[in-house]
Design a protein around this motif. Sequence first.
Motif, PDB file in Angstrom:
ATOM      1  N   ASN A 246       0.822  -1.219   0.000  1.00 59.58           N
ATOM      2  CA  ASN A 246       0.000   0.000   0.000  1.00 59.58           C
ATOM      3  C   ASN A 246       0.854   1.267   0.000  1.00 59.58           C
ATOM      4  N   SER A 247       2.065   1.146   0.512  1.00 59.08           N
ATOM      5  CA  SER A 247       2.920   2.335   0.560  1.00 59.08           C
ATOM      6  C   SER A 247       3.273   2.831  -0.833  1.00 59.08           C
ATOM      7  N   VAL A 248       3.351   1.883  -1.823  1.00 53.28           N
ATOM      8  CA  VAL A 248       3.633   2.287  -3.203  1.00 53.28           C
ATOM      9  C   VAL A 248       2.496   3.154  -3.734  1.00 53.28           C
ATOM     10  N   ILE A 249       1.242   2.659  -3.507  1.00 48.86           N
ATOM     11  CA  ILE A 249       0.071   3.441  -3.946  1.00 48.86           C
ATOM     12  C   ILE A 249       0.029   4.781  -3.215  1.00 48.86           C
ATOM     13  N   TRP A 250       0.315   4.729  -1.921  1.00 49.21           N
ATOM     14  CA  TRP A 250       0.304   5.964  -1.126  1.00 49.21           C
ATOM     15  C   TRP A 250       1.324   6.974  -1.650  1.00 49.21           C
ATOM     16  N   ASN A 251       2.504   6.473  -1.978  1.00 53.95           N
ATOM     17  CA  ASN A 251       3.547   7.368  -2.508  1.00 53.95           C
ATOM     18  C   ASN A 251       3.132   7.981  -3.831  1.00 53.95           C
ATOM     19  N   LEU A 252       2.468   7.156  -4.696  1.00 61.03           N
ATOM     20  CA  LEU A 252       1.988   7.687  -5.984  1.00 61.03           C
ATOM     21  C   LEU A 252       0.935   8.761  -5.757  1.00 61.03           C
ATOM     22  N   GLN A 253       0.044   8.514  -4.784  1.00 67.44           N
ATOM     23  CA  GLN A 253      -0.989   9.509  -4.494  1.00 67.44           C
ATOM     24  C   GLN A 253      -0.348  10.799  -3.967  1.00 67.44           C
ATOM     25  N   GLU A 254       0.666  10.626  -3.126  1.00 66.91           N
ATOM     26  CA  GLU A 254       1.364  11.803  -2.603  1.00 66.91           C
ATOM     27  C   GLU A 254       2.024  12.592  -3.732  1.00 66.91           C
ATOM     28  N   GLU A 255       2.647  11.871  -4.672  1.00 68.43           N
ATOM     29  CA  GLU A 255       3.277  12.548  -5.815  1.00 68.43           C
ATOM     30  C   GLU A 255       2.242  13.265  -6.662  1.00 68.43           C
ATOM     31  N   LEU A 256       1.044  12.613  -6.831  1.00 71.74           N
ATOM     32  CA  LEU A 256      -0.027  13.247  -7.603  1.00 71.74           C
ATOM     33  C   LEU A 256      -0.480  14.536  -6.913  1.00 71.74           C
ATOM     34  N   ARG A 257      -0.681  14.455  -5.595  1.00 74.10           N
ATOM     35  CA  ARG A 257      -1.098  15.657  -4.857  1.00 74.10           C
ATOM     36  C   ARG A 257      -0.051  16.769  -4.981  1.00 74.10           C
ATOM     37  N   LYS A 258       1.219  16.391  -4.883  1.00 73.96           N
ATOM     38  CA  LYS A 258       2.284  17.388  -5.037  1.00 73.96           C
ATOM     39  C   LYS A 258       2.269  17.995  -6.434  1.00 73.96           C
ATOM     40  N   SER A 259       2.049  17.134  -7.461  1.00 78.56           N
ATOM     41  CA  SER A 259       2.014  17.628  -8.847  1.00 78.56           C
ATOM     42  C   SER A 259       0.860  18.581  -9.052  1.00 78.56           C
ATOM     43  N   GLU A 260      -0.324  18.252  -8.475  1.00 81.84           N
ATOM     44  CA  GLU A 260      -1.481  19.143  -8.598  1.00 81.84           C
ATOM     45  C   GLU A 260      -1.195  20.483  -7.920  1.00 81.84           C
ATOM     46  N   HIS A 261      -0.553  20.399  -6.774  1.00 82.50           N
ATOM     47  CA  HIS A 261      -0.214  21.637  -6.067  1.00 82.50           C
ATOM     48  C   HIS A 261       0.761  22.485  -6.883  1.00 82.50           C
ATOM     49  N   ILE A 262       1.745  21.818  -7.489  1.00 85.42           N
ATOM     50  CA  ILE A 262       2.718  22.542  -8.320  1.00 85.42           C
ATOM     51  C   ILE A 262       2.023  23.151  -9.530  1.00 85.42           C
ATOM     52  N   PHE A 263       1.048  22.406 -10.119  1.00 87.00           N
ATOM     53  CA  PHE A 263       0.320  22.905 -11.299  1.00 87.00           C
ATOM     54  C   PHE A 263      -0.448  24.180 -10.944  1.00 87.00           C
ATOM     55  N   LYS A 264      -1.114  24.165  -9.753  1.00 86.29           N
ATOM     56  CA  LYS A 264      -1.857  25.358  -9.327  1.00 86.29           C
ATOM     57  C   LYS A 264      -0.911  26.549  -9.156  1.00 86.29           C
ATOM     58  N   GLU A 265       0.237  26.282  -8.548  1.00 84.82           N
ATOM     59  CA  GLU A 265       1.222  27.366  -8.351  1.00 84.82           C
ATOM     60  C   GLU A 265       1.703  27.921  -9.683  1.00 84.82           C
ATOM     61  N   LEU A 266       1.911  26.996 -10.673  1.00 89.01           N
ATOM     62  CA  LEU A 266       2.349  27.448 -12.007  1.00 89.01           C
ATOM     63  C   LEU A 266       1.273  28.281 -12.681  1.00 89.01           C
ATOM     64  N   LYS A 267      -0.016  27.917 -12.488  1.00 88.66           N
ATOM     65  CA  LYS A 267      -1.111  28.696 -13.069  1.00 88.66           C
ATOM     66  C   LYS A 267      -1.112  30.107 -12.504  1.00 88.66           C
ATOM     67  N   LEU A 268      -0.937  30.173 -11.174  1.00 86.10           N
ATOM     68  CA  LEU A 268      -0.887  31.503 -10.554  1.00 86.10           C
ATOM     69  C   LEU A 268       0.281  32.320 -11.088  1.00 86.10           C
TER      70      LEU A 268
END
Length: 364
Positions: A246-268
Amino acid sequence: MKMKPISLKIKGLNSFIEEQIIDFKRLTDKGLFGIFGPTGSGKSTILDGITLALYGEVSRKSSNFINTNCNSVNVVYHFQISGAKIKKYTVEREFKRDKSGNIRSKSAKILDVTCEAVEVLEEGAKNVTAKCKEIIGLELDDFTRTVVLPQGKFSDFLKLEGKDRRNMLERLFNLQKYGDNLSNKLIGEIKGERQKYNILQGELKGYEDIDNESLKLKEERLELALKNKENIEKELIVIEKEYNENSVIWNLQEELRKSEHIFKELKLKEKENNIKEIKILKGESYLKIKPYMDARDETLKQYNIENKKLNIIQKDTENIKVEKEKLEVLLKKAIDKKENELPSLKIKKNELMKLWKKQKILKS
């Protein structure tokens, strides 16, 4: 350690009014020596001089040791201490009688004169006394019981018993480490061991209710706890395996959340960059017309300067016109005056010429 007197100089002490010098070196070279004389001749005063120099007190505990014909006492004691090394010292003291008749210490110092370079060890009555005690290793009472015995005090030395005798012998033969010091050390060790014993006794009290039955019960509980431990370890292995998957899936989800956060920052940042780009375009346009605006501003500035100059010239012109009009009036008046006065002036000129000619003729 052994103290050997070398010389004693006293003045104004008891029966000695004038300065007296006792050279012990000459006496000790012969071995044993004695001091003899009638009562009151000053035999005990010699001993008083030694104790007065070393301890600031006379051996007989007298508080009135200055001769009645003197106002001060001077004492200088030179002695040698023989131990691992031979050391020589000189003690100098002076006492004076104050207005009320009490004797006060005026000066005191102790010198190390072992070498040619004399060294002042201490100054002041209390400091000198403490230094003498340190060098000799004896208090005044011990010194007067063993080294300098006042008259009638020898029996007191022989009669010392118990604690007083033990303490004095300890100080005389430097046995403190085998006396009170050793006793205090043993007391400390005993106290420490007793504390350890009390701690152990307290710990043992917690096991007073233990017997074979309770021990067997605790062993059964231990065996059961070990079995539970094995089962828990097995469950832990399964849980760790699931956790790793489950930690692999969790890490992927964490990376996705980080990527979404970075995308929002780039939009701003993109919006901010667009605003900055518009400002840059406006700035570039402004830079293109800036030379013309600067030229316009410079022209206006120059125009204002020339306009000020013109105003000044106009004012000066008006002033000149006024002055011209004034001068024209004066000129007209002068012309009129000339026209009016010229005929009479011509007549006067002619008359003057005639008179001049007549005068010339008369002179000739």
